[in-house]
Design an enzyme around this catalytic site. Structure first.
Site, short mmCIF file in Angstrom:
data_model
loop_
_atom_site.label_atom_id
_atom_site.label_comp_id
_atom_site.label_asym_id
_atom_site.label_seq_id
_atom_site.Cartn_x
_atom_site.Cartn_y
_atom_site.Cartn_z
N HIS A 66 -80.91 97.48 -76.87
CA HIS A 66 -82.16 96.77 -77.08
C HIS A 66 -81.83 95.36 -76.22
O HIS A 66 -80.79 94.88 -76.38
CB HIS A 66 -82.65 96.02 -78.48
N TYR B 279 -89.07 89.49 -86.29
CA TYR B 279 -88.72 88.56 -87.59
C TYR B 279 -89.87 87.73 -87.87
O TYR B 279 -90.10 86.90 -86.82
CB TYR B 279 -87.49 87.97 -87.34
N LYS C 170 -75.42 90.13 -88.93
CA LYS C 170 -73.95 89.57 -88.78
C LYS C 170 -73.10 90.29 -89.61
O LYS C 170 -71.82 90.62 -89.24
CB LYS C 170 -73.99 88.13 -88.83
N TYR D 262 -77.19 85.56 -81.70
CA TYR D 262 -77.67 87.02 -82.06
C TYR D 262 -76.85 87.99 -81.29
O TYR D 262 -76.39 89.28 -82.14
CB TYR D 262 -79.16 87.12 -81.84
P1 RFL Z 1 -68.73 97.89 -97.49
O1 RFL Z 1 -69.79 98.68 -96.72
O2 RFL Z 1 -69.24 97.27 -99.04
O3 RFL Z 1 -67.54 98.78 -97.98
C1 RFL Z 1 -66.47 98.59 -98.98
C2 RFL Z 1 -66.06 99.65 -99.51
O4 RFL Z 1 -65.11 99.63 -100.53
C3 RFL Z 1 -65.17 100.48 -101.84
N1 RFL Z 1 -64.75 100.06 -102.80
C4 RFL Z 1 -63.54 100.30 -103.54
N2 RFL Z 1 -62.71 101.19 -102.87
C5 RFL Z 1 -61.58 101.64 -103.70
N3 RFL Z 1 -61.57 100.88 -104.89
C6 RFL Z 1 -62.12 99.83 -105.20
N4 RFL Z 1 -62.06 99.37 -106.54
C7 RFL Z 1 -63.40 99.65 -104.56
N5 RFL Z 1 -64.40 98.86 -104.78
C8 RFL Z 1 -65.21 98.91 -103.81
C9 RFL Z 1 -66.70 100.64 -101.72
O5 RFL Z 1 -67.17 101.91 -102.39
C10 RFL Z 1 -67.04 100.72 -100.08
O6 RFL Z 1 -67.31 102.07 -99.76
O7 RFL Z 1 -67.86 96.40 -96.89
P2 RFL Z 1 -67.51 96.51 -95.34
O8 RFL Z 1 -66.75 97.86 -95.00
O9 RFL Z 1 -66.97 95.31 -95.29
O10 RFL Z 1 -68.76 96.57 -94.57
C11 RFL Z 1 -69.62 95.38 -94.63
C12 RFL Z 1 -71.00 95.71 -94.43
O11 RFL Z 1 -71.36 96.98 -95.14
C13 RFL Z 1 -72.21 94.75 -94.51
O12 RFL Z 1 -71.61 93.69 -93.93
C14 RFL Z 1 -73.42 94.98 -93.73
O13 RFL Z 1 -74.18 96.08 -94.35
C15 RFL Z 1 -74.25 93.74 -93.99
N6 RFL Z 1 -75.66 94.27 -93.14
C16 RFL Z 1 -75.86 94.04 -91.95
N7 RFL Z 1 -74.82 93.79 -91.02
C17 RFL Z 1 -75.02 93.82 -89.93
O14 RFL Z 1 -74.17 93.65 -88.97
N8 RFL Z 1 -76.28 94.01 -89.12
C18 RFL Z 1 -77.55 94.26 -90.05
O15 RFL Z 1 -78.49 94.75 -89.35
C19 RFL Z 1 -77.34 94.30 -91.50
N9 RFL Z 1 -78.30 94.49 -92.33
C20 RFL Z 1 -76.61 94.33 -94.05
C21 RFL Z 1 -77.85 94.61 -93.65
C22 RFL Z 1 -76.61 94.47 -95.69
C23 RFL Z 1 -77.46 94.85 -96.45
N10 RFL Z 1 -77.27 94.85 -97.68
C24 RFL Z 1 -77.87 95.92 -98.49
C25 RFL Z 1 -76.51 94.20 -98.48
C26 RFL Z 1 -79.27 95.02 -94.51
C27 RFL Z 1 -78.98 94.94 -95.84
C28 RFL Z 1 -80.31 95.24 -96.66
C1 PHB Z 2 -81.85 96.83 -90.20
O1 PHB Z 2 -82.50 97.49 -89.44
O2 PHB Z 2 -81.65 97.18 -91.47
C2 PHB Z 2 -81.84 95.23 -90.06
C3 PHB Z 2 -81.91 94.89 -88.74
C4 PHB Z 2 -81.72 93.34 -88.35
C5 PHB Z 2 -81.61 92.66 -89.38
C6 PHB Z 2 -81.23 92.99 -90.66
C7 PHB Z 2 -81.21 94.67 -91.01
O3 PHB Z 2 -81.45 91.34 -89.31
#
Ligand code: RFL
Ligand code: PHB
Length: 389
Positions: free
Chosen positions: A72, A200, A296, A384
């Site tokens: 994008h 957004y 992020k 961004y």
């Molecule tokens: P994770 O993905 O939470 O993975 C951690 C892993 O550790 C395991 N674990 C254990 N394993 C062994 N023993 C234990 N006791 C354990 N406890 C936990 C878990 O099962 C899991 O598999 O962390 P990690 O790898 O640091 O990754 C971080 C990302 O997942 C997170 O920052 C992003 O998803 C945040 N996020 C977004 N980030 C972006 O860069 N761009 C986005 O567009 C974006 N959109 C989002 C998001 C997060 C969201 N939610 C639901 C929080 C949108 C949403 C809605």
């Molecule tokens: C997503 O596609 O899940 C998404 C995209 C942008 C954001 C957060 C989540 O800032």
């Protein structure tokens, strides 16, 4: 079992780090509490910065991302009436990649066996021991048997709720936290996106985000008070709310369809410092959380992993122990800037319960300023797309 680095968690941080260490000949094992299928069922991030894309390229695991991901050149801020386009390519010369976290994780997972990366799934009751020493170890249970992994370093990639961060004493650490009074209700649906770029929106009725995973799969969000229950949000109610908040131009192009996934995620800003204690390093959500507004979270996890891999390979391959000491400060410098951007975009694009007409007018004035200022648009675009690592 004995290894050089025990990695806790097989989310994107843990798997990326494991692959980077294996590529440099460092021995490691990844220990995950859940099954692989469960890890892949978590619908999360959708937007990758260049740093995350580059790490996949470096590993030679970018083929599917290049084929199926959507580069994008820009995104849009909406104030309820008009779209303000932020031309990230024109303003920074860079792009972001729309490619789901699930897909990135799948690519890393599927390559682990061929690359000699050992990942133990369904490892329960995991505990960290002696992390302040040079001989830390991890214990866990699998299939009823107890296991012990001795390592030189442990890296906590176990997300916000994992045990790693909790094994660092409060006396040597500081927590910074802001909890927001709303969550994001997300819907995933196999329908074409309403716009070719993300939108957004800050509308009188609240925030909305139009995002996507592909040309045929859309991801949308609306903000809701934390007291809301997902059962009270039928698909129709979500589509109706999106149509109002995204504004008439986007609403005219929304294709409605049944939800494949629907959930409410709370919003939080959180930083734990330092990101290293003794032989334990923290990466990703284990050390910090950003509200999703800046896209992020996953990208910060990737930049932590980049610094951690550099530090650990410095230690093992280049006899540079100081690299471990530098890790926390290096990672945190980037984390704080991403926290600031995510917080400021969250404040600009959401209505807070305590806000009155003055705060609303300030948001409208800021969006109006952004719409007319190349300098303001450049500041948003360079944050961004991701600040340099
Ligand atoms: P994770 O993905 O939470 O993975 C951690 C892993 O550790 C395991 N674990 C254990 N394993 C062994 N023993 C234990 N006791 C354990 N406890 C936990 C878990 O099962 C899991 O598999 O962390 P990690 O790898 O640091 O990754 C971080 C990302 O997942 C997170 O920052 C992003 O998803 C945040 N996020 C977004 N980030 C972006 O860069 N761009 C986005 O567009 C974006 N959109 C989002 C998001 C997060 C969201 N939610 C639901 C929080 C949108 C949403 C809605
Ligand atoms: C997503 O596609 O899940 C998404 C995209 C942008 C954001 C957060 C989540 O800032």
């Amino acid at each position: 079992m004995k290894t050089q680095v025990a990695i806790i968690g097989a989310g994107p941080s843990g798997l990326l780090l494991g692959h980077l260490l294996r590529a440099e000949g460092v021995d490691c094992v990844v220990l995950e509490r859940q099954t692989g299928d469960y890890v892949l069922s978590r619908i999360r991030a959708g937007v990758l910065e260049q740093i995350t894309v580059s790490l996949m390229e470096r590993l030679g695991l970018d083929a599917r991302m290049k084929a199926e991901g959507l580069p994008h050149d820009g995104f849009n801020l909406a104030d309820g009436e008009r779209l303000i386009r932020i031309d990230i390519a024109g303003l920074t010369g860079k792009q972001v990649m729309v490619y789901g976290q699930t897909e990135l994780t799948r690519d890393l997972m599927e390559a682990s066996e061929a690359r000699g990366l050992e990942v133990v799934y369904s490892a329960s009751d995991l505990a960290l021991h002696d992390v302040e020493s040079d001989a830390p170890y991890v214990t866990y249970t699998k299939d009823g048997a107890e296991h012990r992994v001795d390592a030189r370093f442990i890296v906590g990639c176990d997300g916000f709720h994992g045990p790693s961060r909790k094994s660092i004493p409060a006396s040597v650490s500081t927590e910074f936290e802001k909890v927001y009074p709303f969550g994001w209700l997300g819907i995933l649906s196999d329908v074409p996106p309403c716009n070719h770029e993300l939108i957004y929106a800050n509308h009188e009725r609240g925030f909305a985000l139009a995002s996507q995973r592909s040309h045929t799969r859309s991801r949308y969000y609306v903000d809701v008070p934390l007291t809301e229950k997902i059962e009270d949000w039928s698909d129709d109610r979500i589509w109706d709310e999106l149509a109002v908040r995204l504004g008439p131009e986007a609403a005219a192009n929304i294709t409605r369809g049944p939800s494949i996934e629907k959930s409410i995620a709370p919003l939080r800003s959180y930083i734990f410092a330092p990101m290293r204690f003794g032989s334990l390093l923290l990466c990703g959500d284990a050390a910090h959380i950003v509200p999703p507004t800046g896209a992020k979270g996953l990208n910060l996890a990737a930049s932590d992993v980049h610094y951690a891999a550099e530090a650990l390979t410095g230690f093992f391959a280049r006899n540079a122990p100081d690299s471990i000491i530098a890790y926390s400060d290096k990672a945190l410098a980037r984390v704080w800037k991403a926290e600031r951007f995510s917080w400021s975009l969250t404040k600009l694009m959401h209505r807070f319960p305590e806000d009155g007409p003055f705060e609303r007018a300030m948001q409208v004035a800021e969006l109006d300023y952004i719409s007319s200022s190349r300098a303001a648009q450049t500041a948003i675009a360079e944050n961004y797309v991701g600040l340099p690592a």
